[in-house]
Scaffold this motif. Structure first.
Motif, PDB file in Angstrom:
ATOM      1  N   PRO A 322       0.821  -1.217   0.000  1.00 34.37           N
ATOM      2  CA  PRO A 322       0.000   0.000   0.000  1.00 34.37           C
ATOM      3  C   PRO A 322       0.854   1.266   0.000  1.00 34.37           C
ATOM      4  O   PRO A 322       2.032   1.247   0.359  1.00 34.37           O
ATOM      5  CB  PRO A 322      -0.803  -0.118   1.301  1.00 34.37           C
ATOM      6  CG  PRO A 322       0.076  -0.945   2.197  1.00 34.37           C
ATOM      7  CD  PRO A 322       0.796  -1.911   1.295  1.00 34.37           C
ATOM      8  N   THR A 323       0.232   2.348  -0.403  1.00 36.66           N
ATOM      9  CA  THR A 323       0.850   3.674  -0.348  1.00 36.66           C
ATOM     10  C   THR A 323       0.127   4.500   0.708  1.00 36.66           C
ATOM     11  O   THR A 323      -1.093   4.668   0.633  1.00 36.66           O
ATOM     12  CB  THR A 323       0.762   4.381  -1.714  1.00 36.66           C
ATOM     13  OG1 THR A 323       1.419   3.582  -2.698  1.00 36.66           O
ATOM     14  CG2 THR A 323       1.423   5.755  -1.646  1.00 36.66           C
ATOM     15  N   LYS A 324       0.873   4.975   1.672  1.00 34.61           N
ATOM     16  CA  LYS A 324       0.272   5.733   2.771  1.00 34.61           C
ATOM     17  C   LYS A 324      -0.137   7.123   2.306  1.00 34.61           C
ATOM     18  O   LYS A 324       0.544   7.757   1.508  1.00 34.61           O
ATOM     19  CB  LYS A 324       1.258   5.841   3.938  1.00 34.61           C
ATOM     20  CG  LYS A 324       1.531   4.541   4.644  1.00 34.61           C
ATOM     21  CD  LYS A 324       0.326   4.118   5.489  1.00 34.61           C
ATOM     22  CE  LYS A 324       0.087   5.085   6.633  1.00 34.61           C
ATOM     23  NZ  LYS A 324      -1.110   4.712   7.420  1.00 34.61           N
ATOM     24  N   LEU A 325      -1.263   7.579   2.856  1.00 35.19           N
ATOM     25  CA  LEU A 325      -1.740   8.936   2.616  1.00 35.19           C
ATOM     26  C   LEU A 325      -1.624   9.740   3.894  1.00 35.19           C
ATOM     27  O   LEU A 325      -2.003   9.268   4.971  1.00 35.19           O
ATOM     28  CB  LEU A 325      -3.201   8.931   2.148  1.00 35.19           C
ATOM     29  CG  LEU A 325      -3.511   8.300   0.790  1.00 35.19           C
ATOM     30  CD1 LEU A 325      -5.008   8.320   0.548  1.00 35.19           C
ATOM     31  CD2 LEU A 325      -2.786   9.028  -0.317  1.00 35.19           C
ATOM     32  N   GLU A 410      -8.764   3.637   0.886  1.00 34.79           N
ATOM     33  CA  GLU A 410      -9.441   3.603   2.183  1.00 34.79           C
ATOM     34  C   GLU A 410      -9.145   4.926   2.891  1.00 34.79           C
ATOM     35  O   GLU A 410      -8.191   5.033   3.664  1.00 34.79           O
ATOM     36  CB  GLU A 410      -8.966   2.414   3.018  1.00 34.79           C
ATOM     37  CG  GLU A 410      -9.426   1.070   2.462  1.00 34.79           C
ATOM     38  CD  GLU A 410      -8.988  -0.096   3.337  1.00 34.79           C
ATOM     39  OE1 GLU A 410      -8.161   0.132   4.250  1.00 34.79           O
ATOM     40  OE2 GLU A 410      -9.468  -1.213   3.106  1.00 34.79           O
ATOM     41  N   PRO A 411      -9.946   5.976   2.602  1.00 35.09           N
ATOM     42  CA  PRO A 411      -9.639   7.295   3.160  1.00 35.09           C
ATOM     43  C   PRO A 411     -10.254   7.503   4.534  1.00 35.09           C
ATOM     44  O   PRO A 411     -11.278   6.915   4.878  1.00 35.09           O
ATOM     45  CB  PRO A 411     -10.272   8.236   2.135  1.00 35.09           C
ATOM     46  CG  PRO A 411     -11.465   7.483   1.633  1.00 35.09           C
ATOM     47  CD  PRO A 411     -11.090   6.012   1.677  1.00 35.09           C
ATOM     48  N   SER A 412      -9.616   8.350   5.306  1.00 36.87           N
ATOM     49  CA  SER A 412     -10.149   8.805   6.585  1.00 36.87           C
ATOM     50  C   SER A 412      -9.993  10.317   6.634  1.00 36.87           C
ATOM     51  O   SER A 412      -8.879  10.837   6.572  1.00 36.87           O
ATOM     52  CB  SER A 412      -9.392   8.156   7.746  1.00 36.87           C
ATOM     53  OG  SER A 412      -9.836   8.691   8.982  1.00 36.87           O
ATOM     54  N   LEU A 413     -11.119  11.017   6.707  1.00 29.06           N
ATOM     55  CA  LEU A 413     -11.117  12.473   6.736  1.00 29.06           C
ATOM     56  C   LEU A 413     -11.567  12.942   8.114  1.00 29.06           C
ATOM     57  O   LEU A 413     -12.639  12.551   8.591  1.00 29.06           O
ATOM     58  CB  LEU A 413     -12.044  13.040   5.666  1.00 29.06           C
ATOM     59  CG  LEU A 413     -11.636  12.794   4.210  1.00 29.06           C
ATOM     60  CD1 LEU A 413     -12.713  13.279   3.268  1.00 29.06           C
ATOM     61  CD2 LEU A 413     -10.329  13.470   3.900  1.00 29.06           C
ATOM     62  N   VAL A 414     -10.735  13.762   8.739  1.00 29.58           N
ATOM     63  CA  VAL A 414     -11.024  14.260  10.085  1.00 29.58           C
ATOM     64  C   VAL A 414     -10.899  15.777  10.084  1.00 29.58           C
ATOM     65  O   VAL A 414      -9.933  16.324   9.532  1.00 29.58           O
ATOM     66  CB  VAL A 414     -10.057  13.660  11.129  1.00 29.58           C
ATOM     67  CG1 VAL A 414     -10.316  14.256  12.508  1.00 29.58           C
ATOM     68  CG2 VAL A 414     -10.198  12.145  11.175  1.00 29.58           C
ATOM     69  N   SER A 435      -7.705  16.778   7.867  1.00 26.70           N
ATOM     70  CA  SER A 435      -6.602  15.830   7.829  1.00 26.70           C
ATOM     71  C   SER A 435      -7.046  14.587   7.060  1.00 26.70           C
ATOM     72  O   SER A 435      -8.055  13.965   7.400  1.00 26.70           O
ATOM     73  CB  SER A 435      -6.182  15.451   9.261  1.00 26.70           C
ATOM     74  OG  SER A 435      -5.210  14.420   9.244  1.00 26.70           O
ATOM     75  N   LEU A 436      -6.290  14.255   6.018  1.00 23.79           N
ATOM     76  CA  LEU A 436      -6.567  13.074   5.203  1.00 23.79           C
ATOM     77  C   LEU A 436      -5.520  12.010   5.494  1.00 23.79           C
ATOM     78  O   LEU A 436      -4.324  12.242   5.348  1.00 23.79           O
ATOM     79  CB  LEU A 436      -6.550  13.435   3.716  1.00 23.79           C
ATOM     80  CG  LEU A 436      -6.505  12.279   2.709  1.00 23.79           C
ATOM     81  CD1 LEU A 436      -7.766  11.428   2.825  1.00 23.79           C
ATOM     82  CD2 LEU A 436      -6.341  12.790   1.290  1.00 23.79           C
ATOM     83  N   SER A 437      -5.986  10.860   5.918  1.00 21.95           N
ATOM     84  CA  SER A 437      -5.084   9.730   6.161  1.00 21.95           C
ATOM     85  C   SER A 437      -5.693   8.479   5.544  1.00 21.95           C
ATOM     86  O   SER A 437      -6.793   8.495   5.011  1.00 21.95           O
ATOM     87  CB  SER A 437      -4.847   9.537   7.663  1.00 21.95           C
ATOM     88  OG  SER A 437      -6.073   9.277   8.332  1.00 21.95           O
ATOM     89  N   GLY A 438      -4.965   7.395   5.635  1.00 21.96           N
ATOM     90  CA  GLY A 438      -5.408   6.141   5.042  1.00 21.96           C
ATOM     91  C   GLY A 438      -4.343   5.604   4.109  1.00 21.96           C
ATOM     92  O   GLY A 438      -3.151   5.917   4.242  1.00 21.96           O
ATOM     93  N   SER A 439      -4.747   4.822   3.149  1.00 23.67           N
ATOM     94  CA  SER A 439      -3.788   4.228   2.223  1.00 23.67           C
ATOM     95  C   SER A 439      -4.491   3.850   0.923  1.00 23.67           C
ATOM     96  O   SER A 439      -5.687   3.594   0.893  1.00 23.67           O
ATOM     97  CB  SER A 439      -3.119   2.993   2.832  1.00 23.67           C
ATOM     98  OG  SER A 439      -4.104   2.031   3.189  1.00 23.67           O
ATOM     99  N   THR A 440      -3.708   3.848  -0.135  1.00 21.32           N
ATOM    100  CA  THR A 440      -4.170   3.296  -1.411  1.00 21.32           C
ATOM    101  C   THR A 440      -3.516   1.939  -1.598  1.00 21.32           C
ATOM    102  O   THR A 440      -2.376   1.727  -1.203  1.00 21.32           O
ATOM    103  CB  THR A 440      -3.805   4.215  -2.592  1.00 21.32           C
ATOM    104  OG1 THR A 440      -2.372   4.313  -2.689  1.00 21.32           O
ATOM    105  CG2 THR A 440      -4.381   5.605  -2.403  1.00 21.32           C
ATOM    106  N   PHE A 441      -4.242   1.034  -2.190  1.00 17.92           N
ATOM    107  CA  PHE A 441      -3.695  -0.301  -2.423  1.00 17.92           C
ATOM    108  C   PHE A 441      -4.271  -0.853  -3.711  1.00 17.92           C
ATOM    109  O   PHE A 441      -5.263  -0.348  -4.240  1.00 17.92           O
ATOM    110  CB  PHE A 441      -4.013  -1.235  -1.250  1.00 17.92           C
ATOM    111  CG  PHE A 441      -5.485  -1.406  -0.987  1.00 17.92           C
ATOM    112  CD1 PHE A 441      -6.183  -2.461  -1.543  1.00 17.92           C
ATOM    113  CD2 PHE A 441      -6.172  -0.508  -0.190  1.00 17.92           C
ATOM    114  CE1 PHE A 441      -7.535  -2.627  -1.311  1.00 17.92           C
ATOM    115  CE2 PHE A 441      -7.528  -0.654   0.046  1.00 17.92           C
ATOM    116  CZ  PHE A 441      -8.216  -1.717  -0.511  1.00 17.92           C
TER     117      PHE A 441
END
Length: 516
Positions: A322-325, A410-414, A435-441
């Motif tokens: 995966p690639t981290k966001l 799989e995004p997570s927006l806070v 804040s955008l976190s998560g990962s692409t796979f």
């Protein structure tokens, strides 16, 4: 003649269940005796959290809490009042088939909530929560990684993929005390709070993961009677947790996400009986996914240049690393108040909902779409506390050079912070820090060989005695397919024709050396 096949076992990630179900929310709320009568409802704030889950072989059971806060005003006072109710729900979801090493994601979302005043002491609250359940399971698959002898030819595809994945969770409870700053009035009662969890450091020590970070809390509270307008207060406290996880070494990379499951706040009096300190009982849940990535070659086809060969293949889904966001961006909007003029802003906040995404392979980007709801709690010139709110659509583009049609997100927006600026008595400019976190796979389907069998007593029959053939090749034709058709090696075809690629670049005649 000796023939040897080397195999290895890899872990394959499969989605065994994915579905969404709806949980209705029905609450007949009667005010406690100490609460004044309802004259006007300002805002109904709802939140839902998964507080626990238990995964067995073919099902998952979970507990969910739905928190409802109704902000209202009574007829003869300006102070904002709050009615707080919690509802607990439990449910069991069956996967449909047994699976091992399950990784279960349960995500609740408030679809809608309606609050109706039945009479001055009673509220009727109706709504719906949609709960998304996704179950991933790991299964082991034996594949051929190499073979030797009996003139065997192998087609290998180089890949970097996740060979193993281990999941673990940790729930922790903290109790923290904090004091009200001297610049702030004491607390009468808490109207609303927002919590965020920030993970700042992750370390691996002897099959254990140490996660450090902080929990941030923002309060909207009612001060004493001398200060009728709501006040805000923000504070943070650190945490450090150890997560035990099996079969973990330094070759694994760790991805930890966390959330605040619950936050119970109580006020404490000082020597003068003023509520100038609070106690926070906070429950957090940390989820760790540890994965091991390798770079290797997978055998996708095989044949012998001399003997008849039989292969067995299986279509497997390979999870690429995966690639981290980790990005920060801002969303801005202007809110208008059309029922008079605003004199004071007490607080502002924002919520993100209905997030979706679209892959744009041509522009090498991912477009995030969703709705952000801005809310401003203010007092107008008639000394009434009001809510100014607006739902706005947003579109945010993420550059992604390695994107493909199989890329998933799989995004997570806070919302980390929300601030405002008064443009006029009727116009409020709000800004949300996201804040955008998560990962692409990416999951890639590969036809990998599971076994190779060569019969040394069955030689291939040739149609003539020759050492070279002419072949008219077509652009984009694979050298491997040509060599396999004539029972020779792809390397000898490339060498004979001085080719720089394993794919023909133009149409034309090529020489096919025939193996003896």
């Amino acid at each position: 003649m000796d023939f040897k096949v080397n195999k290895e076992t890899i872990s394959i990630n499969e989605v065994v269940f994915e579905g969404t179900h709806e949980q209705s929310v029905e609450l007949d709320c009667i005010l406690p005796d100490y609460c004044p009568d309802i004259f006007r409802v300002i805002k109904c704030v709802t939140d839902s959290k998964i507080v626990s889950q238990n995964v067995t072989e073919d099902r998952v059971s979970y507990e969910m809490v739905v928190s409802v806060r109704v902000l209202y005003c009574s007829e003869h006072e300006c102070a904002v009042r709050c009615i707080h109710q919690k509802m607990n729900y439990s449910r069991t979801v069956e996967f449909g088939k047994p699976c091992n090493n399950s990784n279960v994601d349960i995500i609740p979302k408030v679809d809608y909530i309606n609050c109706r005043v039945v009479n001055k002491r009673r509220l009727d609250i109706r709504g719906a929560i949609s709960v998304k359940v996704k179950v991933n399971s790991l299964r082991e698959q034996s594949i051929v990684c190499d073979a030797f002898g009996m003139n065997v030819q192998l087609k290998k595809v180089p890949l970097s993929y996740t060979i193993s994945k281990v999941c673990a969770e940790k729930t922790a409870i903290f109790t923290e005390d904090t004091s009200i700053p001297t610049s702030k009035p004491p607390i009468s009662n808490v109207l609303k709070y927002e919590t965020t969890l920030n993970i700042m450091e992750v370390k691996t020590i002897a099959e254990k993961i140490v996660a450090k970070g902080e929990v941030c809390v923002k309060l909207l509270y009612n001060p004493d009677k001398e200060n009728p307008l709501p006040e805000t207060m923000s504070f943070a406290f650190p945490f450090s947790q150890i997560i035990d996880i099996d079969v973990l070494d330094t070759s694994y990379t760790n991805d930890i996400v966390g959330e605040v499951v619950s936050c119970d706040i109580t006020t404490n009096p000082d020597e003068s009986n003023a509520m100038r300190s609070i106690t926070c009982d906070v429950t957090i849940r940390l989820k760790c996914v540890s994965s091991k990535d390798i770079s290797t070659s997978i055998v996708t086809d095989a044949y012998s240049t001399v003997y008849l060969c039989d292969t067995q293949s299986s279509t497997i889904k390979i999870s690429l690393p995966p690639t981290k966001l980790d990005e920060q961006f801002q969303l801005k909007e202007t809110l208008e108040y059309n029922d008079g003029e605003i004199s004071t802003v007490c607080d502002c906040w924002a919520n993100i909902k209905n997030v979706s995404y679209r892959m744009d392979v041509e522009s090498k980007s991912i477009n995030l779409m969703g709705v952000i709801q801005y809310c401003v709690l203010a007092e107008n010139t008639s000394n009434m506390v009001v809510i100014v709110e607006k739902d706005c659509g947003f579109d945010y583009s993420i550059p992604m050079p390695l994107i493909s049609e199989n890329t998933c997100l799989e995004p997570s927006l806070v919302v980390n912070a929300c601030s405002y600026n008064m443009n006029s008595n009727k116009e409020i400019a709000v800004k949300a820090d996201i804040s955008l976190s998560g990962s692409t796979f990416e999951n890639r389907l590969v036809d990998a060989l599971c076994d190779i069998a060569i019969d040394e007593n069955a030689k291939k029959q040739r149609d003539g005695d020759y050492s070279i053939k002419l072949y008219y090749g077509v652009k984009n034709e694979d050298i491997w397919d040509i060599a396999k058709k004539y029972s020779t090696s792809a390397e000898s075809v490339i060498e004979e024709n001085n080719l720089e690629s394993r794919i023909l670049q133009i149409d034309g005649m090529i020489l096919i050396p025939i193996s003896n």
